[in-house]
Design a protein around this motif. Structure first.
Motif, PDB file in Angstrom:
ATOM      1  N   LEU A  11       0.098   2.358 -12.974  1.00 29.36           N
ATOM      2  CA  LEU A  11       0.707   1.185 -11.500  1.00 29.36           C
ATOM      3  C   LEU A  11       0.811   1.112  -9.978  1.00 29.36           C
ATOM      4  CD1 LEU A  11       3.750   1.567 -13.249  1.00 29.36           C
ATOM      5  CD2 LEU A  11       3.471  -0.599 -13.641  1.00 29.36           C
ATOM      6  N   GLY A  12      -0.060   2.449  -9.666  1.00 28.13           N
ATOM      7  CA  GLY A  12      -0.490   3.019  -8.063  1.00 28.13           C
ATOM      8  C   GLY A  12      -1.383   2.055  -8.281  1.00 28.13           C
ATOM      9  N   LEU A  13      -2.019   2.349  -8.914  1.00 27.27           N
ATOM     10  CA  LEU A  13      -3.581   1.816  -8.489  1.00 27.27           C
ATOM     11  C   LEU A  13      -2.928   0.275  -8.625  1.00 27.27           C
ATOM     12  CD1 LEU A  13      -6.409   4.326 -10.596  1.00 27.27           C
ATOM     13  CD2 LEU A  13      -5.692   3.335  -8.400  1.00 27.27           C
ATOM     14  N   VAL A  14      -2.758  -0.639  -9.585  1.00 29.85           N
ATOM     15  CA  VAL A  14      -2.482  -2.184  -9.753  1.00 29.85           C
ATOM     16  C   VAL A  14      -1.581  -2.485  -8.115  1.00 29.85           C
ATOM     17  CG1 VAL A  14      -0.790  -3.652 -10.032  1.00 29.85           C
ATOM     18  CG2 VAL A  14      -2.237  -2.463 -11.670  1.00 29.85           C
ATOM     19  N   LEU A  15      -0.696  -1.805  -7.546  1.00 28.87           N
ATOM     20  CA  LEU A  15      -0.001  -1.817  -5.938  1.00 28.87           C
ATOM     21  C   LEU A  15      -1.273  -1.656  -5.241  1.00 28.87           C
ATOM     22  CD1 LEU A  15       3.107  -0.500  -6.722  1.00 28.87           C
ATOM     23  CD2 LEU A  15       2.841  -2.755  -7.017  1.00 28.87           C
ATOM     24  N   VAL A  16      -2.491  -0.997  -5.504  1.00 29.01           N
ATOM     25  CA  VAL A  16      -2.634  -0.619  -4.089  1.00 29.01           C
ATOM     26  C   VAL A  16      -4.390  -1.444  -4.368  1.00 29.01           C
ATOM     27  CG1 VAL A  16      -4.611   1.468  -3.150  1.00 29.01           C
ATOM     28  CG2 VAL A  16      -1.834   1.897  -4.323  1.00 29.01           C
ATOM     29  N   LEU A  42       0.852  -1.194   0.224  1.00 25.88           N
ATOM     30  CA  LEU A  42      -0.312  -0.160  -0.320  1.00 25.88           C
ATOM     31  C   LEU A  42       1.049   1.227   0.449  1.00 25.88           C
ATOM     32  CD1 LEU A  42      -2.341  -1.303   2.114  1.00 25.88           C
ATOM     33  CD2 LEU A  42      -3.196  -0.916   0.023  1.00 25.88           C
ATOM     34  N   LEU A  43       2.179   1.087   0.776  1.00 25.84           N
ATOM     35  CA  LEU A  43       2.982   2.820   0.920  1.00 25.84           C
ATOM     36  C   LEU A  43       3.113   2.443  -0.481  1.00 25.84           C
ATOM     37  CD1 LEU A  43       4.336   1.898   4.618  1.00 25.84           C
ATOM     38  CD2 LEU A  43       3.216   3.901   3.593  1.00 25.84           C
ATOM     39  N   GLY A  44       4.045   1.944  -0.541  1.00 25.04           N
ATOM     40  CA  GLY A  44       4.381   1.488  -2.502  1.00 25.04           C
ATOM     41  C   GLY A  44       3.777   1.962  -3.315  1.00 25.04           C
ATOM     42  N   GLY A  45       2.676   1.172  -3.384  1.00 24.66           N
ATOM     43  CA  GLY A  45       1.316   1.829  -5.058  1.00 24.66           C
ATOM     44  C   GLY A  45       1.104   2.806  -4.503  1.00 24.66           C
ATOM     45  N   ARG A  85       4.618  16.964 -23.956  1.00 19.80           N
ATOM     46  CA  ARG A  85       3.975  17.260 -23.100  1.00 19.80           C
ATOM     47  C   ARG A  85       3.260  15.479 -23.239  1.00 19.80           C
ATOM     48  NH1 ARG A  85       2.969  22.208 -24.981  1.00 19.80           N
ATOM     49  NH2 ARG A  85       1.718  22.069 -26.428  1.00 19.80           N
ATOM     50  N   ALA A  86       3.498  15.073 -24.355  1.00 18.80           N
ATOM     51  CA  ALA A  86       2.748  13.355 -24.956  1.00 18.80           C
ATOM     52  C   ALA A  86       3.773  13.031 -23.383  1.00 18.80           C
ATOM     53  CB  ALA A  86       3.153  13.215 -26.040  1.00 18.80           C
ATOM     54  N   ILE A  87       4.713  12.864 -23.590  1.00 21.89           N
ATOM     55  CA  ILE A  87       5.522  11.795 -22.692  1.00 21.89           C
ATOM     56  C   ILE A  87       5.021  12.134 -20.936  1.00 21.89           C
ATOM     57  CG2 ILE A  87       8.023  11.314 -21.762  1.00 21.89           C
ATOM     58  CD1 ILE A  87       9.074  12.808 -24.333  1.00 21.89           C
ATOM     59  N   GLU A  88       5.284  13.850 -20.096  1.00 20.80           N
ATOM     60  CA  GLU A  88       4.285  13.956 -19.573  1.00 20.80           C
ATOM     61  C   GLU A  88       3.082  13.057 -19.503  1.00 20.80           C
ATOM     62  OE1 GLU A  88       5.069  15.861 -15.724  1.00 20.80           O
ATOM     63  OE2 GLU A  88       6.283  14.665 -17.317  1.00 20.80           O
ATOM     64  N   GLY A  89       2.384  13.397 -20.003  1.00 22.46           N
ATOM     65  CA  GLY A  89       1.038  12.728 -19.848  1.00 22.46           C
ATOM     66  C   GLY A  89       1.045  11.058 -19.941  1.00 22.46           C
ATOM     67  N   GLY A  90       1.774  11.082 -20.586  1.00 26.63           N
ATOM     68  CA  GLY A  90       2.288   9.461 -20.749  1.00 26.63           C
ATOM     69  C   GLY A  90       2.790   8.681 -19.754  1.00 26.63           C
ATOM     70  N   SER A  91       3.871   9.083 -19.269  1.00 29.59           N
ATOM     71  CA  SER A  91       4.284   8.346 -18.034  1.00 29.59           C
ATOM     72  C   SER A  91       3.951   8.941 -16.636  1.00 29.59           C
ATOM     73  CB  SER A  91       5.542   9.825 -17.489  1.00 29.59           C
ATOM     74  OG  SER A  91       5.191  10.923 -17.436  1.00 29.59           O
ATOM     75  N   GLY A  92       3.058   9.985 -16.694  1.00 32.52           N
ATOM     76  CA  GLY A  92       1.638  10.422 -15.412  1.00 32.52           C
ATOM     77  C   GLY A  92       0.722   9.379 -16.100  1.00 32.52           C
ATOM     78  N   ALA A  93       0.213   8.803 -16.560  1.00 36.36           N
ATOM     79  CA  ALA A  93      -0.912   7.984 -16.570  1.00 36.36           C
ATOM     80  C   ALA A  93      -0.409   6.326 -15.979  1.00 36.36           C
ATOM     81  CB  ALA A  93      -1.442   8.512 -18.020  1.00 36.36           C
ATOM     82  N   ALA A  94       1.237   6.353 -16.952  1.00 39.62           N
ATOM     83  CA  ALA A  94       1.839   4.881 -16.343  1.00 39.62           C
ATOM     84  C   ALA A  94       2.057   4.649 -15.081  1.00 39.62           C
ATOM     85  CB  ALA A  94       3.082   5.195 -17.592  1.00 39.62           C
ATOM     86  N   LEU A  95       2.362   6.025 -14.470  1.00 43.52           N
ATOM     87  CA  LEU A  95       2.392   6.076 -12.957  1.00 43.52           C
ATOM     88  C   LEU A  95       1.222   5.984 -12.015  1.00 43.52           C
ATOM     89  CD1 LEU A  95       5.596   8.723 -12.747  1.00 43.52           C
ATOM     90  CD2 LEU A  95       5.786   5.888 -12.762  1.00 43.52           C
ATOM     91  N   THR A  96      -0.101   6.337 -12.577  1.00 41.54           N
ATOM     92  CA  THR A  96      -1.351   6.230 -12.273  1.00 41.54           C
ATOM     93  C   THR A  96      -1.744   5.076 -11.837  1.00 41.54           C
ATOM     94  OG1 THR A  96      -1.755   8.938 -12.441  1.00 41.54           O
ATOM     95  CG2 THR A  96      -3.288   7.284 -12.343  1.00 41.54           C
ATOM     96  N   TYR A 142       2.678   6.224  -3.004  1.00 48.22           N
ATOM     97  CA  TYR A 142       3.920   7.454  -3.916  1.00 48.22           C
ATOM     98  C   TYR A 142       3.874   6.859  -5.189  1.00 48.22           C
ATOM     99  CZ  TYR A 142       7.959   9.799  -3.713  1.00 48.22           C
ATOM    100  OH  TYR A 142       9.785  10.054  -3.922  1.00 48.22           O
ATOM    101  N   VAL A 143       3.888   6.042  -5.491  1.00 52.30           N
ATOM    102  CA  VAL A 143       3.529   6.171  -7.372  1.00 52.30           C
ATOM    103  C   VAL A 143       2.847   6.568  -8.115  1.00 52.30           C
ATOM    104  CG1 VAL A 143       3.312   3.647  -9.168  1.00 52.30           C
ATOM    105  CG2 VAL A 143       5.103   3.389  -7.412  1.00 52.30           C
ATOM    106  N   LEU A 144       1.728   5.755  -7.209  1.00 50.32           N
ATOM    107  CA  LEU A 144      -0.168   6.731  -7.769  1.00 50.32           C
ATOM    108  C   LEU A 144       0.122   8.416  -7.523  1.00 50.32           C
ATOM    109  CD1 LEU A 144      -3.103   7.081  -8.339  1.00 50.32           C
ATOM    110  CD2 LEU A 144      -3.812   6.024  -5.874  1.00 50.32           C
ATOM    111  N   TYR A 145       0.403   9.216  -6.412  1.00 49.28           N
ATOM    112  CA  TYR A 145       1.015  10.379  -5.875  1.00 49.28           C
ATOM    113  C   TYR A 145       2.089  10.993  -6.577  1.00 49.28           C
ATOM    114  CZ  TYR A 145       3.782  13.731  -3.232  1.00 49.28           C
ATOM    115  OH  TYR A 145       4.273  15.789  -3.762  1.00 49.28           O
ATOM    116  N   LEU A 146       3.115  10.103  -7.580  1.00 49.27           N
ATOM    117  CA  LEU A 146       3.763  10.841  -8.289  1.00 49.27           C
ATOM    118  C   LEU A 146       2.966  10.566  -9.855  1.00 49.27           C
ATOM    119  CD1 LEU A 146       6.796   8.975  -8.098  1.00 49.27           C
ATOM    120  CD2 LEU A 146       6.408  10.528  -7.461  1.00 49.27           C
ATOM    121  N   GLY A 147       2.481   9.843 -10.632  1.00 47.45           N
ATOM    122  CA  GLY A 147       1.569   9.908 -12.124  1.00 47.45           C
ATOM    123  C   GLY A 147       0.518  10.957 -11.280  1.00 47.45           C
ATOM    124  N   VAL A 148      -0.550  11.015 -10.325  1.00 47.27           N
ATOM    125  CA  VAL A 148      -1.039  11.790 -10.188  1.00 47.27           C
ATOM    126  C   VAL A 148      -0.722  13.406 -10.001  1.00 47.27           C
ATOM    127  CG1 VAL A 148      -3.130  13.092  -8.903  1.00 47.27           C
ATOM    128  CG2 VAL A 148      -3.091  10.701  -9.076  1.00 47.27           C
TER     129      VAL A 148
END
Length: 211
Positions: free
Chosen positions: A200-205, A75-78, A187-198, A80-86
């Motif tokens: 991943l965070g949701l999967v972990l949580v 939960l902690l890891g998920g 913007r495309a890279i930032e949006g893609g990386s943000g979506a990917a991190l979000t 944090y990753v979710l926080y980075l993505g959002v």
């Protein structure tokens, strides 16, 4: 010639290079600056050092054997990753709404210290790493050989590979920076990386416990 060690190197290299939260965090920071990218890369390697040390000490086995403790780390890891993505998606949305910022790359201007912390926490809080190390490292300890020295060697190989791979990614992103930092591309890279991190965070949580 140590055949098992030679076989372990490409397996470990594939494990390190597998795209995930670590890769995304390094790329995002490298878009901000070379120093931030390299700092994030060193942070990721530091997180791997923690996991390898836990595996060598046997503490990772305790973590896996205790579902409540494992779920807490998960939960902690998920989170944090979710926080980075959002945070990345929020920054992108804020800049898109600001016409005066339309020509600026959306990559966060993080300092090296903050980037180092991001890289370290992203990797160190990954709950899947202990399971991976526990399942992988023993496979390459020859029968009859003392496990501790061998596991230390294998762990060192993983950390060295991370120290080669992630800084290389950061330097490559910086090298291609002129193209990657174009407003539309960035913007495309930032949006893609943000979506990917979000994601991943949701999967972990929300994901089930690993067995």
């Amino acid at each position: 010639m140590d055949a098992q060690l030679l076989a372990f190197v490409p397996v470990a290299a594939g494990m390190v290079a597998l795209p995930g939260a670590d890769f995304t965090v390094v790329v995002r920071n490298a878009l901000a600056s070379r120093r931030s990218g390299l700092a994030a890369a060193l942070g990721v390697a530091g997180g791997l050092l923690v996991h390898t040390a836990l595996a060598v000490a046997g503490l990772a086995a305790v973590l896996v054997a205790m579902p409540v403790l494992f779920r807490t780390v998960q939960l902690l890891g998920g989170a944090y990753v979710l926080y980075l993505g959002v945070s990345a998606l929020h920054a992108l949305r804020r800049q898109a709404a600001d016409a005066s910022a339309a020509e600026e790359a959306p990559a966060a201007k993080l300092g090296p210290v903050r980037a180092l912390r991001q890289g370290f926490l992203t990797n160190a809080l990954n709950p899947k790493a202990p399971v991976l190390f526990l399942s992988l490292l023993p496979q390459f300890v020859p029968e009859g050989q003392p496990p501790l020295p061998r596991t230390l060697l294998l762990a060192a190989v993983v950390v060295v590979l991370a120290l080669l791979w992630f800084p290389a990614v950061a330097l490559l992103v910086d090298r291609l920076g002129r193209w990657l930092r174009r407003p539309r591309t960035a913007r495309a890279i930032e949006g893609g990386s943000g979506a990917a991190l979000t994601a991943l965070g949701l999967v972990l949580v929300t994901g089930p416990l690993l067995h």
